[in-house]
Design a protein around this motif. Structure first.
Motif, PDB file in Angstrom:
ATOM      1  N   SER A  88       3.581   1.168   1.779  1.00 35.02           N
ATOM      2  CA  SER A  88       2.899  -0.311   0.879  1.00 35.02           C
ATOM      3  C   SER A  88       2.757  -1.399   1.410  1.00 35.02           C
ATOM      4  O   SER A  88       2.591  -1.676   2.889  1.00 35.02           O
ATOM      5  CB  SER A  88       4.714  -0.246   0.624  1.00 35.02           C
ATOM      6  N   LYS A  89       2.809  -2.808   1.285  1.00 38.68           N
ATOM      7  CA  LYS A  89       2.333  -3.724   2.338  1.00 38.68           C
ATOM      8  C   LYS A  89       3.272  -4.536   2.300  1.00 38.68           C
ATOM      9  O   LYS A  89       3.880  -4.906   3.752  1.00 38.68           O
ATOM     10  CB  LYS A  89       2.035  -5.171   0.845  1.00 38.68           C
ATOM     11  N   TRP A  90       4.955  -3.856   2.132  1.00 38.40           N
ATOM     12  CA  TRP A  90       5.766  -4.147   2.202  1.00 38.40           C
ATOM     13  C   TRP A  90       5.948  -3.499   4.474  1.00 38.40           C
ATOM     14  O   TRP A  90       6.517  -4.132   5.605  1.00 38.40           O
ATOM     15  CB  TRP A  90       7.355  -3.388   2.181  1.00 38.40           C
ATOM     16  N   ASP A 152       8.158   5.063   1.584  1.00 40.12           N
ATOM     17  CA  ASP A 152       7.574   5.056   0.206  1.00 40.12           C
ATOM     18  C   ASP A 152       6.183   5.267   0.417  1.00 40.12           C
ATOM     19  O   ASP A 152       5.541   5.423  -0.965  1.00 40.12           O
ATOM     20  CB  ASP A 152       7.759   3.905   0.439  1.00 40.12           C
ATOM     21  N   HIS A 153       5.342   5.933   1.537  1.00 34.40           N
ATOM     22  CA  HIS A 153       4.039   6.251   1.149  1.00 34.40           C
ATOM     23  C   HIS A 153       3.832   7.215   0.072  1.00 34.40           C
ATOM     24  O   HIS A 153       3.261   7.953  -0.314  1.00 34.40           O
ATOM     25  CB  HIS A 153       3.673   6.183   2.630  1.00 34.40           C
ATOM     26  N   SER A 156       3.177   6.844  -3.257  1.00 33.26           N
ATOM     27  CA  SER A 156       1.887   6.469  -3.948  1.00 33.26           C
ATOM     28  C   SER A 156       0.583   6.903  -2.617  1.00 33.26           C
ATOM     29  O   SER A 156       1.171   7.570  -1.573  1.00 33.26           O
ATOM     30  CB  SER A 156       2.309   4.597  -3.711  1.00 33.26           C
ATOM     31  N   LYS A 159      -3.092   4.077   1.300  1.00 31.53           N
ATOM     32  CA  LYS A 159      -3.665   2.827   1.344  1.00 31.53           C
ATOM     33  C   LYS A 159      -4.804   2.430   2.630  1.00 31.53           C
ATOM     34  O   LYS A 159      -3.246   2.038   4.068  1.00 31.53           O
ATOM     35  CB  LYS A 159      -3.374   1.497   0.472  1.00 31.53           C
ATOM     36  N   ALA A 162      -4.316  -3.098   3.749  1.00 34.64           N
ATOM     37  CA  ALA A 162      -3.122  -3.420   3.065  1.00 34.64           C
ATOM     38  C   ALA A 162      -3.414  -4.617   3.476  1.00 34.64           C
ATOM     39  O   ALA A 162      -3.755  -5.345   4.648  1.00 34.64           O
ATOM     40  CB  ALA A 162      -1.637  -3.222   2.624  1.00 34.64           C
TER      41      ALA A 162
END
Length: 162
Positions: A88-90, A152-153, A156, A159, A162
């Motif tokens: 994620s972006k985080w 977290d990846h 989802s 990406k 990001a």
């Protein structure tokens, strides 16, 4: 990866600017200057040249280049892991915080021979004898972020940038 780069760059710039201000403009790098009370007793600028690892451990040994190498290897490993797994972006921001802080302390070791620690916080009758810096805070935030957000990846899709 752009988010990692920008987060890391801003951490590095903020860290180095704060150290330059405290060491050179306020003169805390000069012997005998000691400390400056900013918001007593909660925040003081108290200079400590850290030649070792956390809390000055192993400071009696000449580990400057070993610690520089270790920081570079860990930063490269985080980038490799991030490229392989995404997140994620985080996660990308956490990686940037960790890498920016690590490189900030590397810059200190190269130019000063030690890490410039100057933030000292005490509270509620506890007198903290240790100082730290913005890079240390960023490393901590980045490591905690990667530890708690790193998986977290799996929920989802990957990406690329990001």
């Amino acid at each position: 990866m752009r988010l990692t780069f920008w987060a890391g760059l801003w951490v590095l710039l903020l860290d180095q600017a704060s150290k330059y201000y405290v060491v050179h403009w306020l003169g805390l790098g000069n012997p005998g200057r000691g400390k400056i009370e900013v918001f007593p007793p909660y925040l003081e600028f108290q200079m400590a040249w850290n030649r070792g690892v956390n809390f000055g451990l192993f400071s009696g040994f000449d580990m400057r280049w070993v610690l520089i190498g270790l920081a570079v290897v860990i930063s490269a490993a985080v980038l490799w892991w991030l490229r392989k797994n995404g997140g994620s972006k985080w996660v990308y921001m956490s990686a940037g915080f960790l890498i920016g802080g690590a490189i900030g302390n590397v810059v200190d070791r190269i130019f000063y021979g030690a890490v410039a620690d100057f933030l000292n916080m005490s509270c509620c009758g506890f007198n903290n004898p240790y100082s730290f810096n913005i890079a240390d805070v960023a490393i901590f935030i980045g490591a905690v972020g990667l530890a708690f957000l790193g998986e977290d990846h799996k929920s989802s899709p990957k990406k690329k940038s990001a």
